[in-house]
Write an enzyme that holds these catalytic residues in place. Structure first.
Site, short mmCIF file in Angstrom:
data_model
loop_
_atom_site.label_atom_id
_atom_site.label_comp_id
_atom_site.label_asym_id
_atom_site.label_seq_id
_atom_site.Cartn_x
_atom_site.Cartn_y
_atom_site.Cartn_z
N TYR A 46 0.57 -85.29 -65.24
CA TYR A 46 0.83 -86.27 -66.15
C TYR A 46 1.60 -87.62 -65.74
CZ TYR A 46 0.43 -85.53 -71.22
OH TYR A 46 -0.24 -85.44 -72.33
N GLU A 48 2.43 -90.64 -67.55
CA GLU A 48 2.72 -91.79 -68.74
C GLU A 48 3.38 -93.00 -67.95
OE1 GLU A 48 4.64 -89.96 -71.77
OE2 GLU A 48 2.57 -89.32 -72.65
N ASP A 193 -17.16 -108.66 -73.23
CA ASP A 193 -17.15 -107.22 -73.16
C ASP A 193 -18.38 -107.07 -71.97
OD1 ASP A 193 -17.69 -104.60 -73.21
OD2 ASP A 193 -17.63 -104.33 -75.48
N THR A 220 -16.94 -100.92 -69.40
CA THR A 220 -16.78 -99.16 -69.24
C THR A 220 -17.10 -99.18 -67.81
OG1 THR A 220 -19.25 -99.28 -69.33
CG2 THR A 220 -18.00 -98.59 -71.04
N LYS A 223 -21.48 -97.23 -66.45
CA LYS A 223 -22.87 -97.79 -66.68
C LYS A 223 -23.26 -98.34 -65.45
CE LYS A 223 -21.97 -98.20 -71.69
NZ LYS A 223 -21.85 -99.14 -72.96
N ARG A 229 -16.93 -91.63 -66.29
CA ARG A 229 -16.67 -92.44 -67.73
C ARG A 229 -15.33 -92.80 -67.89
NH1 ARG A 229 -21.32 -90.90 -69.56
NH2 ARG A 229 -20.90 -92.07 -71.13
C1 LIG Z 1 -20.90 -98.92 -74.02
C2 LIG Z 1 -20.27 -100.16 -74.50
C3 LIG Z 1 -19.04 -99.95 -75.20
C4 LIG Z 1 -18.26 -98.43 -75.35
O1 LIG Z 1 -18.15 -97.75 -74.17
P1 LIG Z 1 -17.93 -96.19 -74.43
O2 LIG Z 1 -17.32 -95.82 -73.23
O3 LIG Z 1 -19.02 -95.54 -75.09
O4 LIG Z 1 -16.50 -96.27 -75.57
C5 LIG Z 1 -18.26 -101.11 -75.44
N1 LIG Z 1 -19.03 -102.24 -75.31
C6 LIG Z 1 -20.15 -102.42 -74.89
C7 LIG Z 1 -20.86 -103.80 -75.02
C8 LIG Z 1 -20.92 -101.18 -74.53
O5 LIG Z 1 -22.35 -101.36 -74.18
#
Ligand SMILES: *Cc1c(COP(=O)(O)O)cnc(C)c1O
Length: 414
Positions: A46, A48, A193, A220, A223, A229
């Protein structure tokens, strides 16, 4: 493993991953090192708070891990501040909204039907219940060009606090400078994003929104970035914003950080700094272009007319009379995994839309080059055009299996 039921399922999944071809553009294969860090004993701890400011004792090593992750990711994306604790992309976005907005405030993002993500205002999400989302679209679906004049008009009219660039189903480059100019005009914070393309930005093969003056990047880590993850929030240079974001992540919306994941993120960031990774990212783009060429030659309509990144959105219903769902199912039967997707202006329902979305990050990690990608695209079209012909499908499946065998996924330890 003692738990035979779960062990059996992990092995079955490993077999599925190694025998089929993964074309879902948001997926990838992590390295053995990332997997090891992610499966490490840091899961027991933990922690935090933030490095040097924790609520529990015993933080000698967690602090070092988190500091390394922050240092590496800041270097990678050329920014001053980073929060590496978000459990995933969706909570990372929520944390930014909660840090900078009051309930009822407005966010201007890409319309979901034109490629925006669920977290950019889908009515079923929590952010959409708290904040007001307004959208911009493409001006021309056949070229993918964003309607920047309309974006500016909506911004002047609705006075958003955040202007959000980013997408999960869009294949062209954005003009970040135009976003920044409009944001300055209306006094909005700029947030990119970059969940899908973060790895391509880190490698320098796609443009970094920070270079054009964006304030915040969320992403994220699993990807194109090819880590575990998870999520990250980066702030270019505004300490006040960075502090608000830290508070918003913890204690705002999360409790203890997942230190095993943060260790794995640090490993992935380290890998992304290597020349080998730049080569990978370059190949991801080349491979997408190779697939684009096959679709173009066969007159299959692509949203945006083609691709500048790792993904393609193809209107298979409009071009081949096969629905997105049918395409997803029949390709799955021959060992190709991808997803059905609505296309801009789609008249079909989301559960059986007109399009498919696919991309090259995972197969490029396996070592595919243009030649193999061209062949995969040809096989996809052959199967889609002959979806009821068992003989053709069986032959395609056999060829896909042998391709998968020739290019194994990174070594597993199960
Ligand atoms: C995949 C994605 C997310 C969300 O990610 P998670 O890990 O699935 O919560 C947010 N924004 C964009 C543009 C994404 O492609």
């Amino acid at each position: 493993m003692q738990d035979k039921q779960i062990e059996k399922l992990i092995k079955a999944e490993a077999k599925r991953q190694s025998e089929g071809l993964e074309l879902i553009p948001s997926e990838n294969y992590v390295s053995e090192d990332v997997l090891k860090a992610n499966g490490s004993i840091f899961t027991n701890k933990y922690s935090e708070g933030y490095p040097g400011r924790r609520y529990y004792g015993g933080q000698d090593f967690t602090d070092q891990v988190e500091r390394l992750a922050i240092e590496r990711v800041c270097k990678l994306f050329k920014c001053k501040f980073a929060n590496v604790q978000p459990h995933s992309g969706a909570p990372a976005n929520l944390a930014v909204y909660a840090a900078l907005l009051a309930p009822g405030d407005t966010i201007l993002g890409m319309d979901l039907s034109h490629g925006g993500h669920l977290t950019h205002g889908h009515p079923l999400t929590l952010p959409a219940k708290i904040y007001k989302f307004v959208g911009y679209k493409m001006k021309n679906i056949e070229t993918g060009e964003i309607d920047y004049e309309d974006l500016r008009r909506v911004a002047l009219e609705t006075k958003p606090k955040i202007i959000l660039a980013g997408f999960s189903a869009y294949s062209r480059n954005l003009d970040y400078k135009k976003f920044v100019a409009i944001a300055h005009e209306v006094g909005a914070v700029t947030m990119a994003d970059m969940a899908h393309i973060a790895g391509l930005i880190a490698a320098g093969v796609l443009r970094n929104p920070f270079q054009d003056g964006f304030d915040i990047i969320t992403s994220t880590t699993h990807k194109t970035l090819r880590g575990p993850r998870g999520g990250i929030i980066l702030t270019r240079d505004n300490e006040e914003i960075a502090k608000k974001i830290d508070k918003s992540v913890f204690p705002g919306i999360q409790g203890g950080p997942h230190m095993h994941t943060i260790a794995a993120k640090a490993v992935a960031f380290g890998e992304a700094m290597k020349p080998k990774y730049k080569k990978y990212a370059t190949q991801v783009l080349k491979n997408a272009k190779a697939m684009e060429a096959v679709f173009k030659k066969n007159n299959v309509r692509m949203i945006g007319g083609g691709t500048d990144n790792h993904l393609i959105l193809a209107d298979v219903f409009g071009s081949l009379g096969v629905t997105g769902k049918e395409a997803q199912t029949v390709l799955d039967e021959v060992g190709i995994t991808l997803n059905m997707n609505s296309v801009a202006g789609d008249t079909r329902k989301p559960m059986d839309p007109s399009g498919i979305r696919f991309g090259t990050p995972a197969i490029t990690t396996r070592g595919f080059k243009e030649k193999e990608c061209k062949r995969v695209a040809e096989l996809m079209l052959l199967v889609l055009k002959n979806k009821d012909n068992k003989k053709i499908k069986d032959a395609a499946h056999k060829e896909i299996k042998s391709l998968a065998k020739k290019f194994p996924i990174p070594k597993r330890f199960v």
